[in-house]
Design an enzyme around this catalytic site. Structure first.
Site, PDB file in Angstrom:
ATOM      1  CE  LYS A  44      -3.974   2.100   2.343  1.00 46.46           C
ATOM      2  NZ  LYS A  44      -4.985   1.967   3.411  1.00 46.46           N
ATOM      3  CB  SER A  97      -7.550   4.429   2.058  1.00 42.40           C
ATOM      4  OG  SER A  97      -7.064   3.663   3.164  1.00 42.40           O
ATOM      5  CB  SER A 125      -9.019   1.956   4.770  1.00 40.93           C
ATOM      6  OG  SER A 125      -9.435   3.296   4.767  1.00 40.93           O
TER       7      SER A 125
END
Length: 467
Positions: free
Chosen positions: A81, A156, A180
């Site tokens: 990420k 996210s 997220s």
């Protein structure tokens, strides 16, 4: 070459590399082919570096040939990420402020994945500073849903969920403050888990005592998710709030829980606190019916989480202002409006506001402790909506009811955040348009292994009903 494909389970891929059925280099090429096929449209993986990945795969194969001890992720392609630092790789946080930034060290979570033998191929796309459950930024653009590219992949950890669902990587990691890991899992038809507070320690952090955001795993099935959790969980001396259970205690094989007699509390709307899309609600109700038919003791009830909205919003604004306020002052034109507003909201908070939020969070934790004395798991929607059009920043209405801001449609996820309890999203159905819908299972704090076993049983049950 092996008959293995990129859509095989992560456990099968790892076993094939370990046995010599396929080399790390060969497995990487399969994934690079899929990335070349899907990523130009979906934009899930950013800062891709195929040559660096090939060099790492060659090192992995040499280590195996030399008889070195192999980690549980040995040879598996992996993308990190883009809010987590990966040493030597561009790490932008989805912000133009850090568009050319290169990390000089690994975050703790990434360090553990590296030591487990993964082969890094790039980063996964994020919203700006991981704010919001729709993945877009001015550095790399928008990530699209792999099932329907006209729709959002969520966020996210949207790039992570999309890359995973489309076979670009076999496992993915992310972080979760307001959903997220869970929302993008629901949107993309994969599994995402927000572990108990302290289960997956993070370092470095600007504030080791701030505990709304946690790192966690994503996978295409619950067994694979357990594999990754076993790598990233466990205590570390740099993280004073880490729980003491070793990561190995979450490793597969899982023994799916018996559904007979399982005490399931089900609530579509948390006693009226949520506005939930009709098709999402139908999937939750159908899942509850399947559980009941399988012998679970399903009751329609919910804990009182009326304090959760103010608690989450206060702590989120306080956290964003503390972490990003100085950057906003230095770069006032380089933040998206919704994030700027969230940071500004933190400027007016007083010590009394923050103290109230923490007192409320303590009360919510006690509410859940008592609730799970009578129930084994809580069944909820993961997201209140199915994937929305990619052009929207957030769903502006649900069932015709206007959403006041970019957070209101995520209450089903962030109400659970402030309880500290572990929660997992598993695929449970589709809308009439074929869009994925996940259900969320929540357990008492610390019961992560038990939650995985229940999730594995529910996953098998729901899969058996899929045409």
């Amino acid at each position: 070459m092996s008959g293995l494909t990129v859509d095989s389970t992560a456990r099968a891929q790892a076993a094939a590399v370990r046995s010599g059925e396929i080399s790390a280099a060969e497995l990487l090429e399969l994934h690079l082919d899929r990335i070349e096929e899907r990523n130009p449209e979906l934009n899930a993986i950013v800062s891709l570096d195929a040559e660096r990945a090939r060099a790492a795969a060659a090192v992995a194969d040499q280590a195996q040939a030399s008889g070195e001890e192999l980690g549980p992720l040995h040879g598996l392609p992996f993308a990190v990420k883009d809010t987590h630092a990966l040493a030597g790789w561009r790490t932008t946080y989805g912000s133009p402020i850090f568009a050319e930034s290169v990390a000089d060290r690994d975050d703790l979570l990434v360090e553990r994945i590296r030591h487990a033998g993964a082969v890094f191929v790039g980063k996964t796309n994020v919203p700006e500073f991981a704010a919001g459950s729709h993945t877009f930024n001015t550095v790399f653009g928008v990530t699209r849903n792999p099932v329907d590219p006209t729709r959002s992949a969520g966020g996210s950890s949207g790039g992570a969920a999309c890359a995973l669902a489309s076979g670009m990587v076999p496992l993915a990691e992310g972080s979760d403050m307001g959903g997220s890991l869970r929302n993008p899992a629901s949107f993309c038809g994969v599994v995402g888990m927000r572990p108990s507070l302290g289960r997956v320690p993070e370092w470095p952090l600007y504030n080791q005592w701030e505990s709304t955001s946690v790192g966690g795993p994503m996978a295409r099935n619950v067994g694979d998710l357990a594999l990754l959790l076993s790598v990233i969980a466990g205590p570390d001396p740099r993280a004073p709030q880490a729980l003491g259970d070793p990561g190995s205690s979450f490793a597969p094989p899982l023994h799916p829980a018996s559904l007979a007699g399982l005490r399931v509390a089900c609530s579509v709307d948390l006693s009226g606190a949520l506005v939930v899309d009709h098709e999402v609600a139908a999937v939750v109700r159908a899942s509850a019916t399947r559980l009941s038919d399988a012998g679970a003791a399903v009751v329609e009830t919910a804990p009182d989480l009326s304090l959760a909205d103010d608690t989450f919003r206060t702590l989120r604004a306080w956290h964003f202002q503390a972490k990003l306020g100085r950057l906003l002052a230095e770069h006032p034109t380089l933040f998206k409006p919704s994030l700027e507003a969230n940071i500004r909201a933190g400027e007016s908070l007083t010590g009394a506001d923050v103290a109230r939020a923490y007192a409320q969070r303590t009360a919510l934790s006690e509410t859940m402790r008592l609730f799970f004395g009578d129930h084994d798991v809580l069944l909820l929607p993961t997201s209140q909506v199915p994937p929305f059009p990619v052009e929207q920043e957030f769903p502006e209405t649900i069932n015709g009811q206007e959403m006041p801001d970019y957070l209101a449609w995520m209450r089903s996820a962030y109400f659970i955040t402030v309880t500290g309890c572990p929660a997992i999203s598993i695929p449970a159905g589709r809308t009439s348009d074929g869009l994925p819908v996940g259900i969320q299972l929540v357990a008492r704090h610390g019961a992560d292994r038990r939650l995985l076993e229940v999730a594995a049983a529910v996953e098998a049950l729901l899969a058996s009903s899929t045409p």
